[in-house]
Design a protein around this motif. Sequence first.
Motif, PDB file in Angstrom:
ATOM      1  N   VAL A   1       0.765  -0.861  -0.042  1.00 31.61           N
ATOM      2  CA  VAL A   1       0.393  -0.323  -0.336  1.00 31.61           C
ATOM      3  C   VAL A   1       0.962   1.310  -0.284  1.00 31.61           C
ATOM      4  N   ASP A   2       1.286   2.012  -1.447  1.00 31.53           N
ATOM      5  CA  ASP A   2       2.264   3.229  -1.367  1.00 31.53           C
ATOM      6  C   ASP A   2       1.572   3.713  -1.934  1.00 31.53           C
ATOM      7  N   ILE A   3       2.182   4.939  -1.497  1.00 32.76           N
ATOM      8  CA  ILE A   3       1.191   6.295  -0.990  1.00 32.76           C
ATOM      9  C   ILE A   3       1.644   7.392  -2.264  1.00 32.76           C
ATOM     10  N   THR A   4       2.678   6.721  -2.833  1.00 33.89           N
ATOM     11  CA  THR A   4       3.696   7.610  -3.367  1.00 33.89           C
ATOM     12  C   THR A   4       3.704   7.301  -4.855  1.00 33.89           C
ATOM     13  N   LEU A   5       2.027   6.449  -5.508  1.00 28.38           N
ATOM     14  CA  LEU A   5       2.045   5.821  -6.697  1.00 28.38           C
ATOM     15  C   LEU A   5       1.553   7.537  -7.728  1.00 28.38           C
ATOM     16  N   GLY A   6       1.273   8.037  -7.198  1.00 28.06           N
ATOM     17  CA  GLY A   6       0.146   8.917  -7.558  1.00 28.06           C
ATOM     18  C   GLY A   6       0.911   9.331  -9.314  1.00 28.06           C
ATOM     19  N   ALA A   7       1.423   9.412  -9.679  1.00 26.70           N
ATOM     20  CA  ALA A   7       1.781   9.531 -11.024  1.00 26.70           C
ATOM     21  C   ALA A   7       1.645   8.571 -11.816  1.00 26.70           C
ATOM     22  N   GLN A   8       1.858   6.967 -11.311  1.00 26.95           N
ATOM     23  CA  GLN A   8       1.946   5.904 -11.920  1.00 26.95           C
ATOM     24  C   GLN A   8      -0.108   5.562 -11.884  1.00 26.95           C
ATOM     25  N   ILE A   9      -0.719   6.691 -11.075  1.00 25.00           N
ATOM     26  CA  ILE A   9      -1.836   5.966 -11.066  1.00 25.00           C
ATOM     27  C   ILE A   9      -2.710   7.125 -11.797  1.00 25.00           C
ATOM     28  N   ALA A  10      -1.732   8.128 -12.248  1.00 19.52           N
ATOM     29  CA  ALA A  10      -2.262   8.758 -13.158  1.00 19.52           C
ATOM     30  C   ALA A  10      -2.357   8.571 -14.669  1.00 19.52           C
TER      31      ALA A  10
ATOM     32  N   ASP B   1      -0.240  10.281  -3.275  1.00 16.25           N
ATOM     33  CA  ASP B   1      -2.341   9.680  -3.566  1.00 16.25           C
ATOM     34  C   ASP B   1      -2.887   9.430  -2.417  1.00 16.25           C
ATOM     35  N   SER B   2      -3.944  10.448  -2.586  1.00 13.01           N
ATOM     36  CA  SER B   2      -4.808  10.117  -1.103  1.00 13.01           C
ATOM     37  C   SER B   2      -5.221   9.223  -0.576  1.00 13.01           C
ATOM     38  N   GLY B   3      -6.172   9.236  -2.654  1.00 13.61           N
ATOM     39  CA  GLY B   3      -7.226   7.368  -2.318  1.00 13.61           C
ATOM     40  C   GLY B   3      -7.164   6.818  -0.896  1.00 13.61           C
ATOM     41  N   GLY B   4      -7.016   5.083  -1.416  1.00 15.23           N
ATOM     42  CA  GLY B   4      -8.265   4.517  -0.002  1.00 15.23           C
ATOM     43  C   GLY B   4      -7.568   5.306   1.208  1.00 15.23           C
ATOM     44  N   ILE B   5      -5.873   5.858   1.259  1.00 16.84           N
ATOM     45  CA  ILE B   5      -5.089   5.582   2.422  1.00 16.84           C
ATOM     46  C   ILE B   5      -6.229   6.835   3.025  1.00 16.84           C
ATOM     47  N   GLY B   6      -6.599   8.137   2.696  1.00 19.25           N
ATOM     48  CA  GLY B   6      -7.119   9.433   2.497  1.00 19.25           C
ATOM     49  C   GLY B   6      -8.310   9.170   2.738  1.00 19.25           C
ATOM     50  N   LYS B   7      -9.188   8.203   2.382  1.00 21.71           N
ATOM     51  CA  LYS B   7     -11.172   7.801   2.762  1.00 21.71           C
ATOM     52  C   LYS B   7     -10.744   7.440   3.828  1.00 21.71           C
ATOM     53  N   GLY B   8      -9.913   5.897   5.016  1.00 26.77           N
ATOM     54  CA  GLY B   8     -10.017   5.342   5.492  1.00 26.77           C
ATOM     55  C   GLY B   8     -10.173   6.320   6.931  1.00 26.77           C
ATOM     56  N   LEU B   9      -8.383   7.569   6.584  1.00 28.31           N
ATOM     57  CA  LEU B   9      -8.140   8.277   7.697  1.00 28.31           C
ATOM     58  C   LEU B   9      -9.290   9.066   7.167  1.00 28.31           C
ATOM     59  N   ALA B  10     -10.295   9.549   6.853  1.00 24.41           N
ATOM     60  CA  ALA B  10     -10.940  10.764   7.072  1.00 24.41           C
ATOM     61  C   ALA B  10     -11.741  10.469   8.321  1.00 24.41           C
ATOM     62  N   ALA B  11     -12.417   8.770   7.737  1.00 24.23           N
ATOM     63  CA  ALA B  11     -13.757   8.407   8.573  1.00 24.23           C
ATOM     64  C   ALA B  11     -13.311   7.894   9.985  1.00 24.23           C
ATOM     65  N   ASP B  12     -12.318   8.163   9.677  1.00 20.60           N
ATOM     66  CA  ASP B  12     -11.717   7.810  11.501  1.00 20.60           C
ATOM     67  C   ASP B  12     -11.398   9.398  12.393  1.00 20.60           C
ATOM     68  N   LEU B  13     -10.691  10.717  11.371  1.00 20.52           N
ATOM     69  CA  LEU B  13     -11.238  11.467  11.874  1.00 20.52           C
ATOM     70  C   LEU B  13     -12.184  12.210  11.894  1.00 20.52           C
ATOM     71  N   VAL B  14     -13.378  12.278  10.937  1.00 20.64           N
ATOM     72  CA  VAL B  14     -15.035  12.611  12.236  1.00 20.64           C
ATOM     73  C   VAL B  14     -14.779  11.552  12.688  1.00 20.64           C
ATOM     74  N   ALA B  15     -15.145  10.293  13.015  1.00 24.27           N
ATOM     75  CA  ALA B  15     -15.600   9.455  13.707  1.00 24.27           C
ATOM     76  C   ALA B  15     -15.007   9.917  15.142  1.00 24.27           C
ATOM     77  N   ALA B  16     -13.845  10.868  15.313  1.00 27.14           N
ATOM     78  CA  ALA B  16     -13.462  10.943  16.569  1.00 27.14           C
ATOM     79  C   ALA B  16     -14.005  12.086  17.095  1.00 27.14           C
ATOM     80  N   GLN B  17     -15.264  12.507  16.684  1.00 30.85           N
ATOM     81  CA  GLN B  17     -15.520  13.823  16.919  1.00 30.85           C
ATOM     82  C   GLN B  17     -16.624  13.404  17.167  1.00 30.85           C
ATOM     83  N   LEU B  18     -17.027  12.164  17.287  1.00 31.55           N
ATOM     84  CA  LEU B  18     -18.556  11.852  17.780  1.00 31.55           C
ATOM     85  C   LEU B  18     -18.622  11.142  18.441  1.00 31.55           C
ATOM     86  N   VAL B  19     -17.434  11.148  19.565  1.00 36.94           N
ATOM     87  CA  VAL B  19     -18.135  10.670  20.698  1.00 36.94           C
ATOM     88  C   VAL B  19     -18.826  10.109  21.774  1.00 36.94           C
ATOM     89  N   GLY B  20     -19.591   9.156  21.777  1.00 35.29           N
ATOM     90  CA  GLY B  20     -21.453   9.107  22.437  1.00 35.29           C
ATOM     91  C   GLY B  20     -22.655   9.230  21.781  1.00 35.29           C
TER      92      GLY B  20
END
Length: 325
Positions: free
Chosen positions: A94-103, A160-179
């Motif tokens: 899982v390599d976030i540095t593949l932005g040029a390759q995915i393009a 390339d944020s890709g799936g890593i960004g999506k998972g991290l974004a979900a977790d960062l939002v979840a951290a705001q929803l305690v309770g």
Amino acid sequence: MSVLDERFTVMGARGRIVLADRAPGDEPSPRLRRAHADARARLDDLERRWTRFDPRSDLSRLTDDPRAVLPADPDVGALVRAGAWAGRTSGGLVDITLGAQIAQAGYDGHWTGSPAPLPEALAAAPPRAAASPDPAARWSLLGADRHAGTIRRPPGVALDSGGIGKGLAADLVAAQLVGLRFFVDVGGDVAFGCGGAEAHGVVVEHPLTGAPAHRLAIASGGVATSGLHRRIWRTSDPPGFAHHLLDPATGRPAWTGVLAVTAVGRSALEAEVLAKTALLRGPRGARATLAGQGGVIVAEDGAVAVVPALRALARNAVRERAVPA
């Protein structure tokens, strides 16, 4: 119980936030409305910072900056740390540095056409083989210093944020929803919290038929699916088909014999990394990857394999969130 449920588009994918509390009545409570507004604002801000498709975004400006160490917003630092953690956890798959390759594979232009037919793409695909890490291991050069407010990355490398960004974004939002009881879905990377209520029921959809392939019960933590079936497109040079899951060693789409993987994790980010690692490792490697926390593997012929640890997690729930080092 008061419930708020909204679907939307975020980070180029489908998103959904479901919130619930114990307030009486059928209408969403003021608390839920405030929490939902904050969650959507957070996702919108993360998308603006992390997108590769806007030259004004923080991530795009990183690519153009010649410095190896440079100042960065804390959320960009979090993404870089997550990328480094994903590289270590996956052995470089899982390599976030593949932005040029995915393009180069055609991802940036595939949005305008209709998805290519999956059976035709599978029939035309090269011999199946597990993916391998890039020997250059550019992800290993990533780092972030919270105190200095800086990040480190190879100059000129497109992240390339890709799936890593999506998972991290979900977790960062979840951290705001305690309770609260919540369900935050960012492009299939889902963070859960039960708020003391019963676990969430999660249906794993079969990628070929759309029918339920398995059912989970998750109290907290994350679930993510990585698969070829949602993003396949035709290519003209060379003629054939491509998708968004790359073999880091070649920079080209990986055809491993696995069609889709659903993984359970202590966070949405961890589930995302496990799912993608499992798919890229092929059928045998997928089972080994999911053995710790469980998951569902769908082969190209449609066969479904449920890794047993998945049932244990569904019974015992997940109490601890994984945090990138």
